[in-house]
Design a protein around this motif. Structure first.
Motif, PDB file in Angstrom:
ATOM      1  N   TYR A 226       0.812  -1.186  -0.097  1.00  0.00           N
ATOM      2  CA  TYR A 226       0.035   0.089   0.102  1.00  0.00           C
ATOM      3  C   TYR A 226       0.923   1.102  -0.231  1.00  0.00           C
ATOM      4  O   TYR A 226       2.136   1.049   0.230  1.00  0.00           O
ATOM      5  N   GLY A 227       0.349   2.484  -0.207  1.00  0.00           N
ATOM      6  CA  GLY A 227       1.068   3.647  -0.235  1.00  0.00           C
ATOM      7  C   GLY A 227       0.106   4.755   0.362  1.00  0.00           C
ATOM      8  O   GLY A 227      -1.163   4.646   0.844  1.00  0.00           O
ATOM      9  N   TYR A 228       0.574   5.962   0.322  1.00  0.00           N
ATOM     10  CA  TYR A 228      -0.234   7.108   0.852  1.00  0.00           C
ATOM     11  C   TYR A 228       0.102   8.246  -0.286  1.00  0.00           C
ATOM     12  O   TYR A 228       0.801   8.424  -0.875  1.00  0.00           O
ATOM     13  N   ALA A 229      -1.066   9.087  -0.361  1.00  0.00           N
ATOM     14  CA  ALA A 229      -1.195  10.152  -0.863  1.00  0.00           C
ATOM     15  C   ALA A 229      -1.471  11.540  -0.212  1.00  0.00           C
ATOM     16  O   ALA A 229      -2.253  11.551   0.751  1.00  0.00           O
ATOM     17  N   TRP A 230      -0.648  12.408  -0.184  1.00  0.00           N
ATOM     18  CA  TRP A 230      -0.893  13.623   0.789  1.00  0.00           C
ATOM     19  C   TRP A 230      -1.404  14.581  -0.321  1.00  0.00           C
ATOM     20  O   TRP A 230      -0.769  14.961  -1.209  1.00  0.00           O
ATOM     21  N   GLU A 231      -2.158  15.768   0.283  1.00  0.00           N
ATOM     22  CA  GLU A 231      -2.444  16.863  -0.252  1.00  0.00           C
ATOM     23  C   GLU A 231      -1.331  17.833   0.157  1.00  0.00           C
ATOM     24  O   GLU A 231      -0.953  17.914   1.412  1.00  0.00           O
ATOM     25  N   ILE A 232      -1.026  18.634  -0.900  1.00  0.00           N
ATOM     26  CA  ILE A 232       0.200  19.323  -0.925  1.00  0.00           C
ATOM     27  C   ILE A 232       0.197  20.676   0.155  1.00  0.00           C
ATOM     28  O   ILE A 232       0.989  20.995   1.093  1.00  0.00           O
ATOM     29  N   GLN A 233      -1.047  21.095   0.098  1.00  0.00           N
ATOM     30  CA  GLN A 233      -1.367  22.504   1.150  1.00  0.00           C
ATOM     31  C   GLN A 233      -1.842  22.099   2.332  1.00  0.00           C
ATOM     32  O   GLN A 233      -1.482  22.575   3.484  1.00  0.00           O
ATOM     33  N   THR A 239      -4.977   6.401   2.189  1.00  0.00           N
ATOM     34  CA  THR A 239      -4.357   5.379   1.770  1.00  0.00           C
ATOM     35  C   THR A 239      -4.685   4.756   0.462  1.00  0.00           C
ATOM     36  O   THR A 239      -5.624   4.879  -0.187  1.00  0.00           O
ATOM     37  N   LEU A 240      -3.643   4.209  -0.325  1.00  0.00           N
ATOM     38  CA  LEU A 240      -3.717   3.926  -1.613  1.00  0.00           C
ATOM     39  C   LEU A 240      -3.362   2.459  -1.911  1.00  0.00           C
ATOM     40  O   LEU A 240      -2.418   1.866  -1.338  1.00  0.00           O
TER      41      LEU A 240
END
Length: 313
Positions: A226-233, A239-240
């Protein structure tokens, strides 16, 4: 309590590439009978760790939906129930009380009767509770050995922050279990800045540290799927898994490349047209998994342990 029964064929499928042993973590929701990839994942496994058992504060156990795997005669995966503390307070309550530790040992031995062994995923605690973990293992391990049952522990690597790793000091608990899954994740997590969940170079360092206290053939290298995505701001995360990462890659004007950790890193600039926030994502694809398998083979480890089976689908 929910159960699902999957009948396994009398022999496993052809060994996977590298001929490395595979350990898969599996939960109830991982086992839709219509999924061929799930069935193949079970067949490739040397070990299945079944998620869904938690320990209460008094040392008794509660099932929250453990799948049941029944194998026909012949070669089949070894099956261990995974037992976890749901939170730090529970772990402290169990370990710091001699009475609760005694109850926990009785509960674990009773559970082990129906399986090939046990997998203890005791986390959330600090170095101040290590001696209590030792006390529990000193009671439990000889009894498991006498019953010819395998005792395995999930442990955080020696190159994690001290507040996390000290509870799993292998110089102290290394002699008190048969197998250890080295959880080389999350090096980056929702509470950190964006970055790779795992890293091949950090995993190699973790192996070297662990092997100072534990034989290589007792170590499984933990591999995230699995991985993660973060919003930049905002720093908000999600979770991906494989499918959701594929959706992430559909971002207009997005970019993707291989990070030095050997994970994929993808960026989505966002925009009003797609109604998406700018995000950065790190994901372990098949290249990363293969690199981790090669690493396990190079150090003659027992194999790789994948958290978890559904994440690959």
């Amino acid at each position: 309590m929910r159960f699902v029964i999957i009948m396994l064929s009398s022999s496993l499928a052809t060994p996977v590439a590298l001929k490395a042993d595979i350990w898969n973590y599996v939960g109830f929701e991982d086992l839709p009978s219509s999924s061929q990839s799930i069935r193949d994942g079970i067949k490739e496994s040397a070990v299945l760790a079944m998620i869904g058992t938690v320990m209460r504060r008094d040392g008794t156990l509660q099932s929250v939906g453990v799948p049941t795997i029944i194998g026909r005669p012949g070669k089949r995966p070894r099956v261990y129930p995974l037992v976890a503390f749901p939170d730090r307070e529970t772990g402290e309550s169990v370990l710091r009380s001699a009475r609760h530790r005694e109850t926990a040992v009785r509960s674990l031995l009773f559970l082990a009767e129906s399986y090939d062994g046990l997998h203890l995923d005791f986390e959330h605690l600090g170095g101040e509770d290590l001696e209590y973990l030792e006390m529990l293992l000193l009671e439990l391990y000889p009894e498991m050995t006498a019953r010819k049952k395998t005792l395995s522990l999930a442990v955080l690597p020696g190159n994690f922050p001290s507040s996390q790793r000290e509870f799993h000091d292998l110089s102290r608990i290394g002699p008190l279990a048969d197998e250890f899954v080295l959880m080389t994740y999350d090096y980056h997590r929702p509470s950190t800045e964006p970055g790779p969940v795992t890293d091949v170079h950090l995993a190699e360092s973790a192996i070297q540290l662990a092997m100072k206290h534990v034989r290589a053939d007792k170590i499984w290298l933990g591999v995230p799927t699995y991985g993660y995505a973060w919003e930049i701001q905002t720093g908000r995360y999600r979770t991906l898994h494989k499918k959701s990462f594929q959706e992430f890659l559909k971002c207009r004007s997005g970019t993707v490349h291989r990070h030095r950790s050997q994970m994929l890193v993808a960026r989505c600039p966002g925009g009003a047209v797609e109604n998406r926030k700018a995000e950065i994502a790190f994901f372990p694809d098949e290249h990363l998994v293969r690199e981790m398998k090669l690493l396990a083979k190079r150090y003659h480890l027992r194999g790789t342990a994948h958290w978890r089976l559904y994440s690959r689908n």
